[in-house]
Enzyme design. Structure first.
Site, short mmCIF file in Angstrom:
data_model
loop_
_atom_site.label_atom_id
_atom_site.label_comp_id
_atom_site.label_asym_id
_atom_site.label_seq_id
_atom_site.Cartn_x
_atom_site.Cartn_y
_atom_site.Cartn_z
N ASP A 11 -25.34 69.03 52.64
CA ASP A 11 -26.42 68.70 51.71
C ASP A 11 -27.56 68.12 52.53
OD1 ASP A 11 -28.15 67.65 49.87
OD2 ASP A 11 -26.67 66.45 48.79
N TRP A 71 -24.82 60.09 47.31
CA TRP A 71 -24.90 61.54 47.09
C TRP A 71 -23.61 62.23 47.48
CZ3 TRP A 71 -27.78 62.82 43.42
CH2 TRP A 71 -29.01 62.20 43.21
N LYS A 114 -37.66 66.63 47.79
CA LYS A 114 -37.68 65.50 48.71
C LYS A 114 -38.63 65.82 49.86
CE LYS A 114 -34.55 63.62 46.07
NZ LYS A 114 -33.13 63.92 46.19
#
Ligand SMILES: *Cc1c(COP(=O)(O)O)cnc(C)c1O
Length: 359
Positions: A172, A102, A196
């Site tokens: 993030d 990511w 998530k």
């Protein structure tokens, strides 16, 4: 109807109580005679839902008053591009820490808008650790430093907020926001896709300190301009109303669980017992540096990858779903977010032990 234990990394399992409440209110929200899906986003009913959502998030995360809370669209991936466009100002450089897939995606996207300095990277270690803070190369003239608090694919998590001096710290937090208390005041900007650890997909939460608003490139679309969206309470255009509502239900559920400090204790317990089961076995292995093993996503491989298919098939038959690892890492991954009950983790551990005994 029987519900299974769903270990998917995202979209991921939701608290059953939330789904039941949504079901109960689906056709008629609190005596209004309509579904939340059908309401005007400018009407008083939805405005009340939106207000409660924002206040609950502020309360749960103890967000200080000099921060704006936005509920946007475009996912965390959208933010990869929107962050530089919104907060670079007249700077041309940003620092990024690369701890996994990511972070790598965030870097790739940012490169379109600015010069990226990779301050630290664990790529050479196969993204199984976090480089020591002392080794980071930070340029204090950069606009900000970006890192990923939990690498959802590699299962690597920061448990301490890195100190980067006066640089705005951008994080993030897509896969570990709300999993533990956080000192928000250490951040310039936090963002997270909701699918998530928060709720269903379709909403991106952005928490941004007021002093880094107003730096946007004038070409940024209005709906993605933090300052303009902050001034419009994230309603510059029609928001994902039903997803806001579901997100609100999850936050209310979280408050009923005792808030984030309580859920953190549960998350620690769940993760510890799963890692312990992995470490004690000779069939399963997790390669991540023990200091940084994620409490949210637990990847593991079988000593004989020829058994992967059988493992997944039998797990599925016993109601343990979506354990297949990400294609980058192979093997297995158990995502055990807030909404995964401890009984689900216990069932997985029991299944793993039984599988090892019989194979
Ligand atoms: C899933 C994920 C993303 C991408 O989220 P989208 O909402 O699909 O864009 C980004 N960062 C992390 C850490 C993630 O887990």
């Amino acid at each position: 109807m029987s519900r299974i234990f769903n270990f998917s990394a995202g979209p991921s399992t939701l608290p059953e109580a939330v789904l039941l409440k949504a079901q109960q209110e689906l056709l008629d929200w609190q005596g209004t005679g309509m579904s939340v899906m059908e309401m005007s986003h400018r009407g008083k009913h939805f405005m009340a839902i939106a207000e409660t959502l924002k206040n609950d998030l502020i309360e749960l995360l103890a967000i200080p008053s000099n921060y704006k809370v936005l509920f946007l669209q475009g996912g965390a991936s959208g933010q990869f591009a929107l962050i530089p466009q919104n907060i670079l100002g007249n700077k041309t450089k940003a620092c990024y820490v690369n701890t996994g897939a990511w972070s790598t995606s965030a870097i790739k996207e940012a490169t379109k808008y600015c010069q990226v300095q990779v301050s630290a990277s664990s790529e050479a270690n196969g993204f199984t650790t976090i480089p020591d803070r002392d080794s980071w190369q930070i340029d204090q003239d950069a606009a900000y430093l970006h890192y990923t608090s939990n690498e959802t694919i590699h299962g690597v998590e920061f448990f301490e907020t890195p100190n980067v001096g006066d640089l705005p710290l951008v994080c993030d937090m897509s896969s570990d926001i709300l999993s533990r208390p956080e000192d928000i005041s250490q951040y310039g900007l936090i963002y997270a896709g909701t699918q998530k650890n928060m709720g269903p997909s379709g909403v991106t939460v952005v928490i941004v300190r007021e002093d880094i608003l107003g730096l946007a490139n004038p070409q940024v679309p209005a709906v993605f301009n933090y300052q303009q969206q902050a001034a419009a309470d994230s309603m510059l255009n029609t928001p994902a109303t039903y997803n806001w509502y579901l997100l609100g239900l999850v936050l209310q559920w979280l408050k009923q669980q005792g808030g984030i400090a309580a859920i953190e204790q549960l998350n620690i317990r769940k993760a510890n017992k799963l890692y312990q089961a992995i470490d004690q076995s000779s069939l399963y292995r997790n390669a991540v540096d023990k200091r940084y093993r994620s409490r949210m996503n637990v990847p593991f491989v079988l000593a004989d990858s020829g058994l992967d298919g059988e493992f997944l098939k039998l797990a599925e038959q016993q109601g343990l779903s979506s354990l297949k690892g990400h294609r980058i890492s192979g093997g297995m991954r158990a995502s055990i977010y807030n909404a995964m009950p401890e009984t689900g983790v216990d069932a997985l551990i029991e299944f793993m032990a039984e599988f090892e005994r019989t194979h």
